[in-house]
Design an enzyme around this catalytic site. Sequence first.
Site, PDB file in Angstrom:
ATOM      1  CD  GLN A  13      19.948  17.595  14.284  1.00 23.10           C
ATOM      2  OE1 GLN A  13      19.151  17.355  13.368  1.00 23.10           O
ATOM      3  NE2 GLN A  13      19.562  18.007  15.467  1.00 23.10           N
ATOM      4  CE1 TYR A 143      13.411  13.788   5.389  1.00 27.07           C
ATOM      5  CE2 TYR A 143      11.581  14.475   6.783  1.00 27.07           C
ATOM      6  CZ  TYR A 143      12.809  13.874   6.631  1.00 27.07           C
ATOM      7  OH  TYR A 143      13.436  13.359   7.736  1.00 27.07           O
TER       8      TYR A 143
HETATM    9  N1  SER Z   1      13.368  17.087  11.701  1.00 30.98           N
HETATM   10  C1  SER Z   1      12.822  16.631  10.461  1.00 30.98           C
HETATM   11  C2  SER Z   1      12.349  17.770   9.653  1.00 30.98           C
HETATM   12  O1  SER Z   1      11.899  18.724  10.246  1.00 30.98           O
HETATM   13  C3  SER Z   1      11.704  15.676  10.717  1.00 30.98           C
HETATM   14  O2  SER Z   1      12.079  14.421  10.307  1.00 30.98           O
HETATM   15  O3  SER Z   1      12.382  17.722   8.463  1.00 30.98           O
END
Ligand code: SER
Length: 315
Positions: A13, A143
């Site tokens: 993206q 993450y």
């Molecule tokens: N847009 C990302 C996510 O939702 C945030 O860093 O994982």
Amino acid sequence: MVEKILVIGSNGQIGTELVTELRKINGESNVVACDIRRPDYDIKNGGPFEFVNVLDKENLKAIFAKYKPTQVYLLAALLSATGEQNPKLAWDLNMNGLLNVLDFAIDFGTKKIYWPSSIAVFGPNSPKQQTPQFCTMDPNTVYGISKLAGERWCEYYFQKYGLDVRSIRYPGLISWKAMPGGGTTDYAIHIFHEALKKSSYSSFLSAETELPMMYMDDAIRGTIELMDAPADQISIRSSYNFSGVSFNPEDLASEIKKYIPDFKLSYTANDPRQKIADSWPKSMDDSTAKKDWNWKPEFDLEKLTLEMLTNLKKS
Ligand code: SER
């Protein structure tokens, strides 16, 4: 000085738009798009492309040796929602990918590295409103954990080896050119596609879930401004808080209704992404970015809604 730039994770993206912008500034042949997947039409035909897997050290080393990049943007990562489906892979890619790039940057004399962090570095015990640059950080997604650890490594490489690493904690990024890659904030893009297709959308985040967001043009401009700033103005070597606009699904739906009056928003309960969103900030204090390198967003909710609808309608 002519820059030689690698963008690793160029098909995602952010990469899709960053490569185009960097090529406008630095010349097509000086920006090498790198990804594990074949690129889309624009990137492939606009300049060089290389297959790169950041976890394959031999492959990555050969690319550093071939191009001797002056700058590297490392965007390859598993995001918050997809990361939860495969935590070990997310940790491996997000962490070892970064360490491999930092090490080769030192070996091959790369001048500047860009690596994105995220609002996901914050957790349930971080302040929710105007989340400060420095505060309690207890991320509970793989993450977020990998991004927080990565931030510490970036600062470590700067302090220990003098490597010029720069980073931004991105909010949810809203764009129309490429689809988002499996994050918790993705609803804010899907909603536009569905609004245009069928005048309705079922949101996986609840009505009052407010999150920090930003239109992609602001994010790309801010990223390049940070990379262009003189090194002595960069006081944060972990990652900068970075803010655009904050809204919840209801706010966004009201704005969309101005253009699509019969648009209907409903909600899907019990989505695992709700818990992730609930642990994140609602708004960010980005005063350090403003002070250090004059950061200023241009897109508010009204402007980004109009841009999204207008461009998606055309595409
Ligand atoms: N847009 C990302 C996510 O939702 C945030 O860093 O994982």
